[in-house]
Design a protein around this motif. Structure first.
Motif, PDB file in Angstrom:
ATOM      1  N   GLY A  65       0.812  -1.216   0.000  1.00 53.71           N
ATOM      2  CA  GLY A  65       0.000   0.000   0.000  1.00 53.71           C
ATOM      3  C   GLY A  65       0.841   1.260   0.000  1.00 53.71           C
ATOM      4  N   GLU A  66       1.871   1.289   0.844  1.00 50.98           N
ATOM      5  CA  GLU A  66       2.736   2.467   0.904  1.00 50.98           C
ATOM      6  C   GLU A  66       3.560   2.608  -0.373  1.00 50.98           C
ATOM      7  OE1 GLU A  66       4.589   3.853   4.395  1.00 50.98           O
ATOM      8  OE2 GLU A  66       3.649   2.355   5.686  1.00 50.98           O
ATOM      9  N   ILE A  67       4.003   1.475  -0.913  1.00 53.58           N
ATOM     10  CA  ILE A  67       4.752   1.511  -2.170  1.00 53.58           C
ATOM     11  C   ILE A  67       3.883   2.105  -3.279  1.00 53.58           C
ATOM     12  CG2 ILE A  67       5.784   0.087  -3.985  1.00 53.58           C
ATOM     13  CD1 ILE A  67       7.603   0.256  -1.608  1.00 53.58           C
ATOM     14  N   PHE A  68       2.636   1.666  -3.351  1.00 51.23           N
ATOM     15  CA  PHE A  68       1.728   2.160  -4.388  1.00 51.23           C
ATOM     16  C   PHE A  68       1.419   3.642  -4.187  1.00 51.23           C
ATOM     17  CE2 PHE A  68      -2.688   2.375  -6.270  1.00 51.23           C
ATOM     18  CZ  PHE A  68      -2.275   2.259  -7.586  1.00 51.23           C
ATOM     19  N   ALA A  69       1.230   4.055  -2.941  1.00 51.83           N
ATOM     20  CA  ALA A  69       0.962   5.465  -2.656  1.00 51.83           C
ATOM     21  C   ALA A  69       2.154   6.340  -3.052  1.00 51.83           C
ATOM     22  CB  ALA A  69       0.635   5.650  -1.176  1.00 51.83           C
ATOM     23  N   THR A  70       3.360   5.825  -2.854  1.00 52.03           N
ATOM     24  CA  THR A  70       4.563   6.550  -3.279  1.00 52.03           C
ATOM     25  C   THR A  70       4.638   6.594  -4.800  1.00 52.03           C
ATOM     26  OG1 THR A  70       5.733   5.842  -1.276  1.00 52.03           O
ATOM     27  CG2 THR A  70       7.083   6.627  -3.111  1.00 52.03           C
ATOM     28  N   LEU A  71       4.330   5.486  -5.422  1.00 51.06           N
ATOM     29  CA  LEU A  71       4.358   5.400  -6.882  1.00 51.06           C
ATOM     30  C   LEU A  71       3.379   6.390  -7.513  1.00 51.06           C
ATOM     31  CD1 LEU A  71       5.785   3.558  -9.039  1.00 51.06           C
ATOM     32  CD2 LEU A  71       3.723   2.149  -8.996  1.00 51.06           C
ATOM     33  N   CYS A  72       2.249   6.615  -6.835  1.00 53.32           N
ATOM     34  CA  CYS A  72       1.203   7.494  -7.376  1.00 53.32           C
ATOM     35  C   CYS A  72       1.288   8.925  -6.856  1.00 53.32           C
ATOM     36  CB  CYS A  72      -0.170   6.904  -7.070  1.00 53.32           C
ATOM     37  SG  CYS A  72      -0.495   5.353  -7.944  1.00 53.32           S
ATOM     38  N   GLY A  73       2.314   9.229  -6.066  1.00 53.38           N
ATOM     39  CA  GLY A  73       2.552  10.604  -5.648  1.00 53.38           C
ATOM     40  C   GLY A  73       1.861  11.052  -4.380  1.00 53.38           C
ATOM     41  N   LEU A  74       1.182  10.151  -3.666  1.00 57.29           N
ATOM     42  CA  LEU A  74       0.564  10.538  -2.398  1.00 57.29           C
ATOM     43  C   LEU A  74       1.604  10.644  -1.285  1.00 57.29           C
ATOM     44  CD1 LEU A  74      -2.854   8.680  -2.023  1.00 57.29           C
ATOM     45  CD2 LEU A  74      -2.401  11.040  -2.684  1.00 57.29           C
ATOM     46  N   LYS A  75       2.578   9.759  -1.311  1.00 59.25           N
ATOM     47  CA  LYS A  75       3.647   9.753  -0.310  1.00 59.25           C
ATOM     48  C   LYS A  75       4.963  10.180  -0.948  1.00 59.25           C
ATOM     49  CE  LYS A  75       4.475   6.240   2.409  1.00 59.25           C
ATOM     50  NZ  LYS A  75       4.635   6.838   3.763  1.00 59.25           N
ATOM     51  N   PRO A  76       5.780  10.936  -0.209  1.00 63.36           N
ATOM     52  CA  PRO A  76       7.104  11.276  -0.740  1.00 63.36           C
ATOM     53  C   PRO A  76       8.004  10.049  -0.866  1.00 63.36           C
ATOM     54  CG  PRO A  76       6.505  12.687   1.122  1.00 63.36           C
ATOM     55  CD  PRO A  76       5.516  11.569   1.087  1.00 63.36           C
ATOM     56  N   CYS A  77       7.868   9.137   0.095  1.00 63.50           N
ATOM     57  CA  CYS A  77       8.726   7.952   0.083  1.00 63.50           C
ATOM     58  C   CYS A  77       8.124   6.868   0.961  1.00 63.50           C
ATOM     59  CB  CYS A  77      10.139   8.287   0.574  1.00 63.50           C
ATOM     60  SG  CYS A  77      10.252   8.594   2.360  1.00 63.50           S
ATOM     61  N   THR A  78       8.657   5.673   0.812  1.00 63.32           N
ATOM     62  CA  THR A  78       8.324   4.561   1.698  1.00 63.32           C
ATOM     63  C   THR A  78       9.605   4.107   2.384  1.00 63.32           C
ATOM     64  OG1 THR A  78       6.488   3.786   0.320  1.00 63.32           O
ATOM     65  CG2 THR A  78       7.457   2.192   1.836  1.00 63.32           C
ATOM     66  N   LEU A  79       9.546   3.993   3.696  1.00 64.16           N
ATOM     67  CA  LEU A  79      10.659   3.468   4.479  1.00 64.16           C
ATOM     68  C   LEU A  79      10.416   1.987   4.722  1.00 64.16           C
ATOM     69  CD1 LEU A  79      13.130   3.631   6.426  1.00 64.16           C
ATOM     70  CD2 LEU A  79      11.505   4.336   8.211  1.00 64.16           C
ATOM     71  N   LEU A  80      11.359   1.161   4.299  1.00 66.22           N
ATOM     72  CA  LEU A  80      11.282  -0.277   4.533  1.00 66.22           C
ATOM     73  C   LEU A  80      12.297  -0.634   5.615  1.00 66.22           C
ATOM     74  CD1 LEU A  80      11.230  -1.442   0.797  1.00 66.22           C
ATOM     75  CD2 LEU A  80       9.264  -1.183   2.315  1.00 66.22           C
ATOM     76  N   ALA A  81      11.813  -1.071   6.760  1.00 61.42           N
ATOM     77  CA  ALA A  81      12.702  -1.427   7.864  1.00 61.42           C
ATOM     78  C   ALA A  81      11.904  -2.190   8.908  1.00 61.42           C
ATOM     79  CB  ALA A  81      13.322  -0.176   8.493  1.00 61.42           C
ATOM     80  N   HIS A  82      12.596  -3.009   9.686  1.00 65.08           N
ATOM     81  CA  HIS A  82      11.955  -3.704  10.798  1.00 65.08           C
ATOM     82  C   HIS A  82      12.876  -3.630  12.002  1.00 65.08           C
ATOM     83  CE1 HIS A  82      10.128  -6.955  13.208  1.00 65.08           C
ATOM     84  NE2 HIS A  82       9.028  -6.637  12.550  1.00 65.08           N
ATOM     85  N   TYR A  83      12.299  -3.311  13.151  1.00 66.34           N
ATOM     86  CA  TYR A  83      13.107  -3.038  14.336  1.00 66.34           C
ATOM     87  C   TYR A  83      13.738  -4.287  14.946  1.00 66.34           C
ATOM     88  CZ  TYR A  83       8.805  -4.412  16.763  1.00 66.34           C
ATOM     89  OH  TYR A  83       7.695  -5.098  17.197  1.00 66.34           O
ATOM     90  N   VAL A  84      13.272  -5.481  14.566  1.00 64.33           N
ATOM     91  CA  VAL A  84      13.849  -6.719  15.095  1.00 64.33           C
ATOM     92  C   VAL A  84      14.573  -7.502  14.000  1.00 64.33           C
ATOM     93  CG1 VAL A  84      13.386  -8.936  16.203  1.00 64.33           C
ATOM     94  CG2 VAL A  84      12.128  -6.895  16.928  1.00 64.33           C
ATOM     95  N   MET A  85      13.853  -7.805  12.916  1.00 60.91           N
ATOM     96  CA  MET A  85      14.453  -8.564  11.820  1.00 60.91           C
ATOM     97  C   MET A  85      15.046  -7.588  10.801  1.00 60.91           C
ATOM     98  SD  MET A  85      12.762 -11.317   9.225  1.00 60.91           S
ATOM     99  CE  MET A  85      13.597 -11.642   7.681  1.00 60.91           C
ATOM    100  N   HIS A  86      16.296  -7.233  11.011  1.00 63.74           N
ATOM    101  CA  HIS A  86      16.909  -6.166  10.230  1.00 63.74           C
ATOM    102  C   HIS A  86      17.106  -6.537   8.760  1.00 63.74           C
ATOM    103  CE1 HIS A  86      17.418  -4.250  14.049  1.00 63.74           C
ATOM    104  NE2 HIS A  86      18.253  -5.173  14.492  1.00 63.74           N
ATOM    105  N   GLU A  87      17.236  -7.827   8.463  1.00 59.28           N
ATOM    106  CA  GLU A  87      17.458  -8.243   7.077  1.00 59.28           C
ATOM    107  C   GLU A  87      16.165  -8.341   6.275  1.00 59.28           C
ATOM    108  OE1 GLU A  87      17.710 -12.143   9.527  1.00 59.28           O
ATOM    109  OE2 GLU A  87      17.922  -9.977   9.815  1.00 59.28           O
ATOM    110  N   TYR A  88      15.039  -8.136   6.952  1.00 62.78           N
ATOM    111  CA  TYR A  88      13.733  -8.222   6.283  1.00 62.78           C
ATOM    112  C   TYR A  88      13.644  -7.292   5.075  1.00 62.78           C
ATOM    113  CZ  TYR A  88       9.207  -5.912   5.604  1.00 62.78           C
ATOM    114  OH  TYR A  88       8.128  -5.275   5.053  1.00 62.78           O
ATOM    115  N   ALA A  89      14.053  -6.039   5.249  1.00 65.26           N
ATOM    116  CA  ALA A  89      13.897  -5.049   4.184  1.00 65.26           C
ATOM    117  C   ALA A  89      14.736  -5.401   2.960  1.00 65.26           C
ATOM    118  CB  ALA A  89      14.263  -3.659   4.695  1.00 65.26           C
TER     119      ALA A  89
END
Length: 236
Positions: free
Chosen positions: A54-78
């Motif tokens: 959802g956030e990726i699509f919103a960024t793609l369509c200009g609603l969001k400036p960016c999407t941050l991909l990160a996880h506070y426990v599983m760091h390799e997830y992103a």
């Protein structure tokens, strides 16, 4: 059927990424699934609650400036998500030529978001803030700046707001599929109106691709009551 003015490639991207993201989350080892669950219990692992499409699509369509991909426990997830889902489509659709960027966060920002990545829309009016916050030589940015760079409507606070992809929730036969979550502060009618305006922008985008978006206010009881009163005609 949809009544959409969105570029066809963005709609195709939406469905391809959504599928690849799901496959990635399903393919993880049990140990990694435990890390992604809220209480470190495998039986409570629910990929529906951590989807980024959802956030990726919103960024793609200009609603969001960016999407941050990160996880506070599983760091390799992103990095796994980028490698398995986002980067292949980023290259396939030549998104760099379309004005998008994809980069891995570097120190010192990784002190906050270890292993994190940014998917950014260079055409967004807040793009300069994205660079200021996430490509920096110091950790001077505050939560308000970070929230603005991520396209949230109000300053950071104690109340959690979630937008729910109701269509996906029904298709997955699950309670809810959040596509955006953010925290807001002061509870006032002015702020409630700002949130609803922000929600409306997302709901209109979802409607354009034939999907339904709702809001979960269960963590913000004051706004939930206000919103219920409006729907029931008790406020004008």
């Amino acid at each position: 059927m949809t009544d959409s003015d969105i570029d066809d490639f963005k709609i195709t991207f939406f469905y391809k990424f959504k599928s690849l993201e799901w496959d990635y989350l399903q393919s993880l080892s049990d140990n990694k699934k435990k890390l992604l669950s809220r209480d470190d219990q495998l039986e409570n692992y629910n990929p529906c609650h951590i989807l980024e499409y959802g956030e990726i699509f919103a960024t793609l369509c200009g609603l969001k400036p960016c999407t941050l991909l990160a996880h506070y426990v599983m760091h390799e997830y992103a990095t796994g998500l980028v490698e398995k889902a986002l980067k292949p489509l980023f290259d396939e659709y030549e998104l760099e030529k379309e004005g998008f960027e994809l980069w891995k966060l570097k120190s010192p920002v990784t002190e906050l978001y270890r292993g994190g990545w940014i998917f950014a829309n260079k055409k967004h009016e807040q793009y300069s803030l994205v660079k200021q916050v996430f490509v920096t030589t110091s950790l001077s940015s505050n939560k308000v700046d970070i929230g603005r760079a991520l396209g949230y409507p109000l300053p950071y606070g104690k109340y959690t707001i979630e937008y729910i992809d109701d269509t996906e929730s029904k298709e997955r036969n699950t309670c809810c599929v959040p596509i955006l979550e953010y925290n807001v502060g002061a509870a006032s009618e002015e702020n409630f109106t700002i949130i609803l305006f922000h929600l409306d922008e997302y709901a209109k985008l979802w409607k354009k691709i034939g999907r339904n978006l709702t809001i979960d206010l269960s963590e913000h009881p004051l706004m939930e009551k206000w919103f219920t009163d409006i729907k029931n005609g008790r406020k004008k």
